[in-house]
Write a protein that holds these residues in place. Structure first.
Motif, PDB file in Angstrom:
ATOM      1  N   ARG A 725      66.189  37.376  24.942  1.00  0.00           N
ATOM      2  CA  ARG A 725      67.498  37.186  25.670  1.00  0.00           C
ATOM      3  C   ARG A 725      67.944  38.614  25.881  1.00  0.00           C
ATOM      4  O   ARG A 725      67.622  39.449  25.173  1.00  0.00           O
ATOM      5  CB  ARG A 725      68.205  36.172  24.994  1.00  0.00           C
ATOM      6  N   THR A 727      71.878  40.318  26.985  1.00  0.00           N
ATOM      7  CA  THR A 727      73.505  39.983  27.217  1.00  0.00           C
ATOM      8  C   THR A 727      74.231  41.121  27.759  1.00  0.00           C
ATOM      9  O   THR A 727      74.041  42.410  27.203  1.00  0.00           O
ATOM     10  CB  THR A 727      74.192  39.539  25.810  1.00  0.00           C
ATOM     11  N   THR A 753      75.322  31.659  31.332  1.00  0.00           N
ATOM     12  CA  THR A 753      73.875  32.147  31.881  1.00  0.00           C
ATOM     13  C   THR A 753      73.473  31.335  33.156  1.00  0.00           C
ATOM     14  O   THR A 753      73.795  30.234  33.043  1.00  0.00           O
ATOM     15  CB  THR A 753      72.912  32.160  30.825  1.00  0.00           C
ATOM     16  N   ASN A 758      69.472  35.421  30.410  1.00  0.00           N
ATOM     17  CA  ASN A 758      70.352  36.504  30.669  1.00  0.00           C
ATOM     18  C   ASN A 758      71.907  35.957  30.442  1.00  0.00           C
ATOM     19  O   ASN A 758      72.330  35.460  31.551  1.00  0.00           O
ATOM     20  CB  ASN A 758      70.099  37.348  31.920  1.00  0.00           C
ATOM     21  N   PHE A 759      72.639  36.532  29.768  1.00  0.00           N
ATOM     22  CA  PHE A 759      73.998  35.865  29.355  1.00  0.00           C
ATOM     23  C   PHE A 759      74.827  37.046  29.746  1.00  0.00           C
ATOM     24  O   PHE A 759      74.611  38.484  29.665  1.00  0.00           O
ATOM     25  CB  PHE A 759      74.376  35.782  28.034  1.00  0.00           C
TER      26      PHE A 759
END
Length: 926
Positions: A725, A727, A753, A758-759
């Motif tokens: 992941r 951020t 997201t 992908n945040f």
């Protein structure tokens, strides 16, 4: 050279040539039912391609079964202006045997007389050189290349073309011949081989889209008793990689000759078939002897054909144990890739999917190069495989790192083949407590690898559970649905074995040099074995401290901590522009803050939401955000830490069930997930290290100051997020929002997201504005009042800075009013006018006297010219009035008079007048 029929090495013969036999050589003749393509790039523009300079190929088929015919130059970069792509034939199209596909018009045409065609196949029967697409590799099992030379140099141990056949190696190295092909439809691979020598292990198998052989022993080729034999294997549509692999065992070599074991055939339990029914297969007769497969790396084979672990300080590729060379240490762990028997630290069982009771059955069966799920009692049973590890032992060369929690990692390669909604669970347990699911795969999954990072040194269990279907139905309908595990590799295992040795740092002692650990932030110099410090602002790779390349530079806006274990931002940032330098200080944002996402509801209407915790920067890189699971493992005694009870990160996420749903005073937090374990960098650019923070996800900034973006990555690699992941946090200057400001989610992605991996977040606050400088204020000067003037400093509007320098204090100066200076000016002007008047009168009076003298001289000269009596004296006699009036015959201006006066005055003070003599002679000057 041995006589025909008595060769000790397998070989394959070509067609139309005399048979040749060579001692200890393997010969192959291959042809495959294939239709494949090679895509090549084009080169720079030169000249228009001629038909003889290019050929046609098909592109890969899309999901609809369509493809394009494209022109490909024979030599990339030689020409350009190729024909445009045209629609190709459907992917299932093929020509019959004896025909070929004319790519120019995409039609099948018969072969010319004297030529033949296999249709969709390709034949290799001439081996003067290795044909295009084949690769020959050699290796000494799993020995690491980074250490000293292994016991055998396998560089030249490859498959060698011999004209009408290709031959394998003759030493103890492993030689592999590979060929990759992309099939447009299912087909076959056929080859002839000659393999009479039992001292060689000969394997043939297929990998990638199709993994063969199945549960039988078809990958182990049988020796040829009567010369050449034929072998055929079915291939599936798609990518296939064909492997021919040999390993020789010489009686003169120090490698032990493989032991033969007696095969025993038994029905798989539970037995779900009837051997007495018509057409049933009978159980093969036991007693035939076959070669024992090799041991797993780190083990060696004993005289009674069992595999035993090598002692510490030595390594093995599955044969004999070898002591680690000086300056190296064993890389201990467990690597299972041969599944002849179930390892002693593994067990398998079946868990009922109805009443969750364990059954006395085997859940997984070994199959040589993989382990697979057995049939089970019902389709919804859980097939359980458990591996127990007592603890972990980090390498001597790696000092414990308080910032990096990784102590080991487990990697396994698996595959699932399912016709319905099967599920494969991977669970981890700690200290004999309940297993916690880590990852789940649903449905069929191609052969792939998964890695899990272990962060605590404790006794741990790893469990794989496979369930064919969640629905309970009578009978077994989905027995062909299976899960396979090909290999399991665990690093740094306590009491583990080694498949290779790695360099270590050396220290001198009475008994010689021995391995030692380097201080934190130091790498091992390969040549000298001495610990060297990493350069500033670099971090050391935790599991590869060899050479200066192990020190990785920190990203923009970050620096390394003292022990070079991580990069962090100290809550400051600097941005340079052509006009000025902007400095930022985010110290007011160093504390943790939280953000709740939008409400969601389960299928039963229960409310829940995602809860985020942030720790932006500072704290010497310590991750301050904590997300807790207060549901699982509630029986843990107070004061003890439980597995996955809480996680620490820069940014983490948990699922919160509010009190009104649970009935408790406080909400329930579960499923904590780390979204940010490493700070990649801080910059105003929208992309960094492959991570992008799209500006369109949030409302645009309106003050002209670009957002400062913090980029993070997570260590968690999941099925959907193969790269882990990521951020991003946009920190935006917002003067009207006091500290800590407000955090917001993208308007189009309510949970932060849009893809689950992908945040993105936006943090608006006045603390995100640049520090104030002299460019952010200006001075206001007041008028002079009563001899006093004030200078006041004010911020420019709108104020786009915070902190930094303060406004200067007001300045007070003494001044004069306008009336005073007006009076001074009038007085000075009056005095100047008077002075000019007096000077004018003075010079006028002076000029009058000079004119009088000049006129008198002129008159005297005139009288002389008219024969008048000569004057007694040219000077003014005593008593004469110098102020006598004169009568002028002509007038001159004041300027002219002054000029005349100055030009006719002699150096002795008298005027010079030209006179004429009475005789009319030349003028004389007096």
């Amino acid at each position: 050279m041995a006589e025909p029929g008595h060769s000790h090495q397998p070989c394959a013969r070509g067609r139309g040539r005399n048979e040749r036999h060579t001692f200890r050589l393997l010969r192959l003749l291959l042809w495959a039912g294939t239709a494949f393509q090679v895509i090549r790039g084009t080169g720079p523009e030169l000249h228009a391609c001629k038909e003889s300079e290019y050929h046609y190929e098909y592109t890969a088929c899309d999901s609809t079964g369509s493809r394009w015919r494209v022109a490909v130059p024979h030599t990339p970069g030689l020409c350009t202006s190729l024909p445009d792509p045209v629609k190709g034939t459907e992917c299932s199209f093929s020509c019959n045997a004896g025909e070929f596909l004319d790519m120019k018009d995409q039609s099948c045409k018969p072969c010319a007389e004297g030529r033949y065609s296999l249709g969709t196949g390709i034949r290799f029967d001439e081996w003067d050189e290795l044909p295009h697409g084949f690769a020959s590799l050699s290796a000494n099992m799993e020995i690491d290349d980074s250490i000293s030379e292994s016991t055998e140099n396998c560089t030249s141990s490859k498959w060698v073309p011999q004209g009408d056949y290709i031959a394998s190696n003759t030493d103890e190295c492993t030689a592999t011949l590979m060929y990759a092909v992309n099939l447009k439809q299912s087909g076959t691979v056929n080859f002839e081989y000659y393999y009479p020598d039992s001292s060689i292990i000969f394997e043939f198998f297929v990998q990638n889209d199709q993994c063969q052989p199945n549960a039988d022993d078809s990958r182990w080729m049988k020796t040829t008793e009567k010369g050449w034999e034929f072998h055929s294997v079915e291939l599936n549509r798609g990518n296939n990689v064909l492997y021919w692999r040999t390993t020789a065992f010489s009686v003169w070599s120090k490698v032990s000759k493989p032991v033969l074991t007696q095969l025993m055939y038994k029905w798989a339990k539970p037995k779900i078939c009837g051997e007495d029914l018509e057409g049933a297969v009978k159980l093969p007769a036991s007693g035939m002897k076959t070669r024992c497969p090799p041991c797993n790396p780190g083990f060696f084979k004993t005289n009674n054909s069992t595999c035993e672990p090598c002692p510490y300080g030595s390594y093995s590729n599955g044969s004999d144990c070898t002591h680690c060379p000086a300056g190296t240490e064993p890389a201990v762990g467990f690597e299972y890739k041969w599944w002849n028997t179930l390892p002693t630290n593994m067990e398998t069982t079946v868990l009922s999917g109805i009443n969750f009771e364990y059954k006395g059955m085997t859940g997984w069966e070994v199959a040589g190069d993989y382990i697979y799920t057995a049939v089970g009692a019902s389709d919804n049973d859980f097939m359980i495989l458990t591996l127990v590890v007592p603890g972990y032992r980090p390498p001597e060369s790696v000092m414990a790192d308080t910032e990096n929690k990784e102590v080991a990692r487990i990697t396994f390669v698996f595959e699932t083949i399912c016709s319905v909604n099967c599920e494969l669970y991977f669970m981890v347990g700690m200290n004999s407590r309940t297993n916690t699911p880590v990852e789940t795969w649903k449905g069929s999954k191609g052969k792939q690898s998964y890695t899990y990072t272990i962060e605590e040194n404790a006794t741990m269990s790893f469990t794989w559970a496979f369930q064919r279907t969640t629905f309970h139905e009578a009978g077994r309908k989905y027995t062909n649905d299976v899960a396979k595990i090909y290999s399991i590799n665990i690093t740094n295992v306590m009491d583990g074995v080694a498949s290779y040795c790695r360099p270590c740092a050396l220290e001198a002692s009475d008994t010689g040099s021995s391995c030692t650990s380097c201080p934190a932030g130091y790498y091992i110099d390969r040549d000298s074995g001495i610990c060297q410090s990493c350069p500033p602002n670099t971090i050391l790779k935790a599991h590869q401290p060899y050479g200066v390349q192990a020190c990785v530079p920190c990203g923009p806006g970050t620096k390394s901590n003292k022990i070079h274990s991580l990069c962090f931002n100290d809550c400051t940032f600097t941005r340079n522009t052509p006009s000025r330098t902007f400095n930022y200080n985010f110290s007011a944002l160093a504390n943790t803050v939280t953000l709740a996402g939008g409400s969601s509801f389960t299928s039963k209407g229960l409310k829940y939401f995602h809860h985020f915790t942030f720790s932006l920067c500072g704290n010497q890189g310590k991750k301050m955000s904590v997300c807790t699971d207060n549901v699982t493992d509630l029986r843990i005694p107070e004061g003890e830490s439980g597995f996955s009870k809480s996680i620490s990160a820069y940014v983490c996420q948990a699922v919160i069930i509010p009190p009104e749903v649970t009935g408790y005073k406080a909400g329930v937090s579960s499923q904590p997930v780390s979204l940010a374990d490493r700070l990649i960098g801080v910059t105003t650019d929208m992309t960094l290290d492959g991570i992008t923070s799209p500006a369109e996800l949030f409302h645009p900034e309106s003050l002209g100051i670009p957002d400062v973006i913090f980029f993070y990555r997570s260590n968690d690699v999941t099925q959907s997020c193969s790269s882990g992941r990521s951020t991003t946090i946009r920190v935006r200057c917002s003067p009207q929002k006091s500290v800590p400001g407000s955090l917001s989610l993208p308007s189009s992605c309510s949970d932060g997201t849009c893809d689950g991996c992908n945040f993105h977040f936006l943090w608006e606050t006045v603390a995100a504005c640049p520090l104030c400088s002299v460019a952010d204020y200006h001075a206001i000067v007041s008028s002079c009042v009563a001899g006093i003037q004030k200078t006041t400093y004010v911020w420019r509007e709108p104020k786009l800075c915070s902190g930094g320098i303060s406004l200067p204090e007001q300045r007070v100066t003494i001044c004069k009013t306008i009336d005073f200076w007006l009076k001074v000016g009038i007085s000075a002007g009056t005095c100047t006018a008077i002075l000019l008047t007096v000077l004018t009168c003075y010079f006028w009076k002076k000029n009058q006297k000079l004119e009088y003298k000049y006129s008198k001289l002129v008159m005297n000269a005139t009288l002389k010219d008219c024969d008048l009596p000569a004057a007694d004296s040219c000077a003014i006699m005593e008593g004469e009035d110098v102020e006598d009036d004169l009568i002028f015959t002509s007038k001159k201006s004041l300027f002219g008079k002054i000029k005349s006066f100055t030009s006719k005055r002699t150096p002795d003070g008298f005027d010079s007048v030209p006179l004429k003599t009475s005789s009319g002679g030349p003028d004389m000057d007096l």
